[in-house]
Design an enzyme around this catalytic site. Structure first.
Site, PDB file in Angstrom:
ATOM      1  N   ARG A  87       0.853  -1.195   0.000  1.00 24.43           N
ATOM      2  CA  ARG A  87       0.000   0.000   0.000  1.00 24.43           C
ATOM      3  C   ARG A  87       0.885   1.240   0.000  1.00 24.43           C
ATOM      4  NH1 ARG A  87      -3.020   3.083   4.695  1.00 24.43           N
ATOM      5  NH2 ARG A  87      -4.154   4.519   3.381  1.00 24.43           N
ATOM      6  N   GLU A 176      -7.974   8.162   5.905  1.00 23.02           N
ATOM      7  CA  GLU A 176      -8.323   8.849   7.147  1.00 23.02           C
ATOM      8  C   GLU A 176      -8.877  10.257   6.941  1.00 23.02           C
ATOM      9  OE1 GLU A 176      -5.160   8.788  10.009  1.00 23.02           O
ATOM     10  OE2 GLU A 176      -5.058   6.611  10.058  1.00 23.02           O
ATOM     11  N   TYR A 302      -4.546   2.195  15.803  1.00 24.17           N
ATOM     12  CA  TYR A 302      -3.320   2.379  16.587  1.00 24.17           C
ATOM     13  C   TYR A 302      -3.557   2.217  18.082  1.00 24.17           C
ATOM     14  CZ  TYR A 302      -1.005   3.765  12.341  1.00 24.17           C
ATOM     15  OH  TYR A 302      -0.462   3.736  11.081  1.00 24.17           O
ATOM     16  N   GLU A 367      -3.616  -0.136   8.080  1.00 19.51           N
ATOM     17  CA  GLU A 367      -2.471   0.353   8.876  1.00 19.51           C
ATOM     18  C   GLU A 367      -2.597  -0.153  10.303  1.00 19.51           C
ATOM     19  OE1 GLU A 367      -1.778   4.644   9.032  1.00 19.51           O
ATOM     20  OE2 GLU A 367      -2.201   4.814   6.892  1.00 19.51           O
TER      21      GLU A 367
HETATM   22  C1  FCB Z   1      -1.916   7.510  10.392  1.00 21.22           C
HETATM   23  C2  FCB Z   1      -1.542   8.020   9.032  1.00 21.22           C
HETATM   24  C3  FCB Z   1      -0.184   7.600   8.566  1.00 21.22           C
HETATM   25  C4  FCB Z   1       0.827   7.608   9.697  1.00 21.22           C
HETATM   26  C5  FCB Z   1       0.301   6.889  10.915  1.00 21.22           C
HETATM   27  C6  FCB Z   1       1.257   6.837  12.073  1.00 21.22           C
HETATM   28  O1  FCB Z   1      -2.880   8.343  10.960  1.00 21.22           O
HETATM   29  O2  FCB Z   1      -2.464   7.561   8.069  1.00 21.22           O
HETATM   30  O3  FCB Z   1       0.191   8.423   7.504  1.00 21.22           O
HETATM   31  O4  FCB Z   1       1.225   8.893   9.972  1.00 21.22           O
HETATM   32  O5  FCB Z   1      -0.887   7.484  11.345  1.00 21.22           O
END
Ligand code: FCB
Length: 459
Positions: A87, A176, A302, A367
């Protein structure tokens, strides 16, 4: 160090289903550098990063991880890792320097080289069409506050499809949109640095409209699969007190539901908690476009977020917001200070399934990862904390699958250390360490760990 408090480590769990996609992710502005090469125009992130005081240590992305020149090295790393997919994102200003008009051939040539390099290595390209780097010329005309930006985006997407549509079989429209709206236009901590608070709401709708227009352009011109990437957090109320519960529900609206409900349920959530009656800027037909069925739903995860009622006299209360952030107690954190709670990932995935049911397409984790202050010692980076984070979070994903959530792929953020937006080069997320002076790439221990996971899972 993360503990596996809720799920056993990945190795102890059954493998993911055959055909599961394994990948790593990056974004154009964060890795490419060469910001003046081959006719590229200026984006809001060029402007923002050149504005004194905006980026930690005054860092800029003029070289970054130098991937514009070293993309072949990065593809070699991906091959070695054994991923099925990569990606990356396409920079609008390389394709249309001012966000309008004909395509800039040399800009598209670069992405063609990347795509062909990936295909030659047996890796499926998964380009994101917009990862925050809006052409500055469009920002000058109103940016995402202007409805016309959505139309401009559809034109840009058509140019990309025209060149790469015969080879790319999966697209992500936006990355995002919540962060663009909240950090870029509401708080001003990221580009374009506007602090409009609730006045930023139209930027949510115009981005989602851009997504909807891009989906119809892709559907009209190809059989490729398409999805969007939203980031999700588990919102945890600071206590059982009604004020904290209401605060958590309000935070959930602005962070998660404004961006997921229109796509997955065809309607904006009720914003009366903010004194707002009806979502601004919505015209007849918009929601039908935005809610068009997708082939997959990209989830970035995250950390969870703990939220309390805004205390009297706080800056949050003064801004008319019902919530304020609260720290978790006794929870380990990443280098960024983000709380490490892997079980929250499973909760988010199960929550999406519960909330959207049959309207939720298969999920791809686009991610997931963590920053730590890695150092190279004798040519090695022993990033045990990152391995623990990734292992525990992948286990949480596997657990969610066990609980009935249809997850089809997982992408680590990030393949390589890169320009972490307002934090500059201070937060390293890569499986591969980058020396930002020399461009040298050093595999971290997490690289070997991930290679081992993919190999074991693919057996
Ligand atoms: C996300 C973003 C990515 C990176 C990560 C840590 O919000 O999509 O670009 O910065 O965080």
């Amino acid at each position: 160090m993360t503990e596996h408090r809720h799920e056993p480590p990945l190795a102890a769990l059954p493998p993911f289903a055959p055909g599961f996609r394994w990948g790593a992710a990056t974004a154009a502005f964060q890795i490419e550098g060469s910001t003046g090469a081959d006719g590229r125009g200026s984006s809001i992130w060029d402007t923002f990063s050149q504005t004194p005081g905006r980026i930690l240590e005054g860092a800029t992305a003029g070289i970054a991880a130098d991937s514009y020149r070293r993309y072949a090295d990065d593809i070699a790393l991906l091959s070695e890792l054994g991923v099925t997919d990569y990606r990356f994102s396409i920079s609008w200003t390389r394709v249309q320097p001012d966000g309008t008009g004909p395509a800039n051939g040399p800009g598209l040539d670069y992405y063609e080289r990347v795509v062909d390099g990936l295909l030659g290595a047996g890796i499926a390209p998964l380009p994101t069409l917009f990862h925050w780097d809006l052409p500055q010329a469009l920002e000058d005309a109103g940016g995402w506050l202007a409805r016309d930006t959505a139309t401009r985006f559809a034109d840009y997407v058509a140019l990309v499809l025209d060149r790469l549509g015969d080879r790319v079989h999966r697209w992500i429209t936006l990355n995002e949109p919540a962060m663009m709206t909240l950090q870029g236009y509401a708080l001003g901590t990221q580009a374009p640095g506007r602090a409009l608070m609730m006045g930023a709401l139209p930027t949510a709708h115009h981005q989602l409209l851009a997504h909807g227009l891009a989906v119809s352009a892709i559907r009209a011109n190809s059989t490729a699969e398409v999805g969007i990437t939203n980031n999700h957090t588990l919102v945890v109320p600071a206590s059982d007190a009604p004020g904290d519960q209401l605060a958590a529900a309000a935070f959930d609206l602005v962070y998660n539901r404004i961006f997921a409900d229109p796509v997955l349920a065809g309607a904006y959530p009720d914003l009366s908690a903010f004194g707002i009656d009806g979502f601004p800027g919505v015209q007849p037909g918009d929601l039908e476009l935005i809610a068009a069925p997708l082939d997959f739903y990209g989830v970035n995860f995250y950390n969870p977020t703990r939220v309390a009622a805004a205390s009297a006299g706080s800056e949050f209360a003064a801004a008319g917001l019902p919530f304020e952030p609260a720290d978790f107690v006794d929870v380990p954190v990443t280098g960024f200070g983000w709380p490490i709670v892997p079980s929250a990932f499973a909760d988010v995935l199960v929550g999406l399934q519960d909330d959207y049911g049959d309207r939720l397409p298969p999920i791809v984790i686009t991610e997931n990862g963590a920053s730590f202050p890695d150092v190279v010692v004798d040519g090695a980076v022993h990033d045990v904390e990152r391995i623990a984070y990734l292992d525990a979070h992948l286990s949480a994903v596997r657990h969610a699958v066990e609980l009935g959530v249809d997850v089809r792929g997982y992408f680590v953020w990030s393949l390589i250390d890169n320009f972490e937006w307002a934090e500059g080069y201070t937060q390293r997320f890569g499986l591969v360490h980058i020396d930002f002076d020399s461009g040298e790439r050093t595999r971290k221990d997490s690289f070997d760990w991930y290679r081992g996971v993919i190999a074991a899972q693919s057996r």
